[in-house]
Design a protein around this motif. Structure first.
Motif, PDB file in Angstrom:
ATOM      1  N   ASN A   1       0.816  -1.189   0.000  1.00 35.45           N
ATOM      2  CA  ASN A   1       0.000   0.000   0.000  1.00 35.45           C
ATOM      3  C   ASN A   1       0.870   1.267   0.000  1.00 35.45           C
ATOM      4  N   LYS A   2       1.995   1.216   0.714  1.00 37.02           N
ATOM      5  CA  LYS A   2       2.908   2.355   0.720  1.00 37.02           C
ATOM      6  C   LYS A   2       3.498   2.586  -0.670  1.00 37.02           C
ATOM      7  N   LEU A   3       3.755   1.475  -1.366  1.00 33.70           N
ATOM      8  CA  LEU A   3       4.343   1.588  -2.694  1.00 33.70           C
ATOM      9  C   LEU A   3       3.398   2.271  -3.675  1.00 33.70           C
ATOM     10  N   LYS A   4       2.113   2.049  -3.536  1.00 29.24           N
ATOM     11  CA  LYS A   4       1.146   2.690  -4.428  1.00 29.24           C
ATOM     12  C   LYS A   4       1.155   4.202  -4.270  1.00 29.24           C
ATOM     13  N   LYS A   5       1.464   4.683  -3.058  1.00 30.82           N
ATOM     14  CA  LYS A   5       1.491   6.127  -2.827  1.00 30.82           C
ATOM     15  C   LYS A   5       2.683   6.804  -3.508  1.00 30.82           C
ATOM     16  N   VAL A   6       3.802   6.104  -3.606  1.00 28.41           N
ATOM     17  CA  VAL A   6       5.005   6.715  -4.173  1.00 28.41           C
ATOM     18  C   VAL A   6       5.368   6.147  -5.546  1.00 28.41           C
ATOM     19  N   ARG A   7       4.554   5.247  -6.057  1.00 34.90           N
ATOM     20  CA  ARG A   7       4.877   4.593  -7.323  1.00 34.90           C
ATOM     21  C   ARG A   7       5.035   5.589  -8.466  1.00 34.90           C
ATOM     22  N   TRP A   8       4.205   6.579  -8.513  1.00 36.08           N
ATOM     23  CA  TRP A   8       4.286   7.522  -9.627  1.00 36.08           C
ATOM     24  C   TRP A   8       5.584   8.312  -9.605  1.00 36.08           C
ATOM     25  N   TRP A   9       6.208   8.491  -8.403  1.00 36.97           N
ATOM     26  CA  TRP A   9       7.518   9.146  -8.345  1.00 36.97           C
ATOM     27  C   TRP A   9       8.586   8.331  -9.063  1.00 36.97           C
ATOM     28  N   PHE A  10       8.445   7.007  -9.028  1.00 39.68           N
ATOM     29  CA  PHE A  10       9.410   6.149  -9.701  1.00 39.68           C
ATOM     30  C   PHE A  10       9.309   6.266 -11.214  1.00 39.68           C
ATOM     31  N   HIS A  11       8.236   6.833 -11.711  1.00 38.62           N
ATOM     32  CA  HIS A  11       8.091   7.083 -13.142  1.00 38.62           C
ATOM     33  C   HIS A  11       8.379   8.546 -13.471  1.00 38.62           C
ATOM     34  N   VAL A  12       7.846   9.451 -12.674  1.00 41.90           N
ATOM     35  CA  VAL A  12       7.972  10.876 -12.954  1.00 41.90           C
ATOM     36  C   VAL A  12       9.412  11.356 -12.811  1.00 41.90           C
ATOM     37  N   PHE A  13      10.099  10.911 -11.774  1.00 41.72           N
ATOM     38  CA  PHE A  13      11.461  11.411 -11.527  1.00 41.72           C
ATOM     39  C   PHE A  13      12.432  11.053 -12.654  1.00 41.72           C
ATOM     40  N   PRO A  14      12.592   9.781 -13.062  1.00 38.52           N
ATOM     41  CA  PRO A  14      13.550   9.498 -14.133  1.00 38.52           C
ATOM     42  C   PRO A  14      13.139  10.082 -15.483  1.00 38.52           C
TER      43      PRO A  14
END
Length: 97
Positions: A1-14
Motif C-alpha cells: 500500500n505504501k508503494l502505491k502512494k510513491v509509485r508515480w515518483w518512480f516514473h515521474v522522476f527518471p
C-alpha cells in the motif's frame, strides 16, 4: 500500500530528469558528434558534467550507498534475531567471526 502512494515518483522522476536534460541540450545546442564517449559537443564540457555525471554521482552517493547500508543493517538485525534459534550457538559467536 505504501508503494502505491510513491509509485508515480518512480516514473515521474527518471522521465523528468531525462526529458529535462534532453530539452535543455537541444535548446542550448549542445549536441554534436557522438565521438568517443559522449553525445555532447567537445565545447560543452561543463554541461556534460552537469547533465550526466552529476546525476550519476548523485545517485551513487545519495541513493545507492545509503541503500546498501540500510540493507546491510537490516540483514544483520535479522541474523541476530535468528541466532537465538540456532542450536549450540550464541549471538556473540556468530558476529565475532
Amino acid at each position: 500500500n505504501k508503494l502505491k502512494k510513491v509509485r508515480w515518483w518512480f516514473h515521474v522522476f527518471p522521465i523528468g530528469i531525462g526529458l529535462g536534460t534532453a530539452i535543455a541540450g537541444v535548446a542550448l545546442n549542445l549536441y554534436g558528434n557522438a565521438t568517443w564517449w559522449c553525445w555532447f559537443s567537445p565545447l560543452s564540457d561543463s554541461y556534460r558534467w552537469a547533465f550526466f555525471f552529476s546525476i550519476v554521482w548523485f545517485m551513487g552517493l545519495v541513493v545507492i550507498i545509503p541503500s546498501m547500508f540500510m540493507l546491510y543493517w537490516h540483514v544483520r538485525k535479522q541474523e541476530a534475531a535468528a541466532a537465538e534459534w540456532r542450536p549450540g550457538s550464541s549471538q556473540e559467536e556468530q558476529f565475532s567471526q
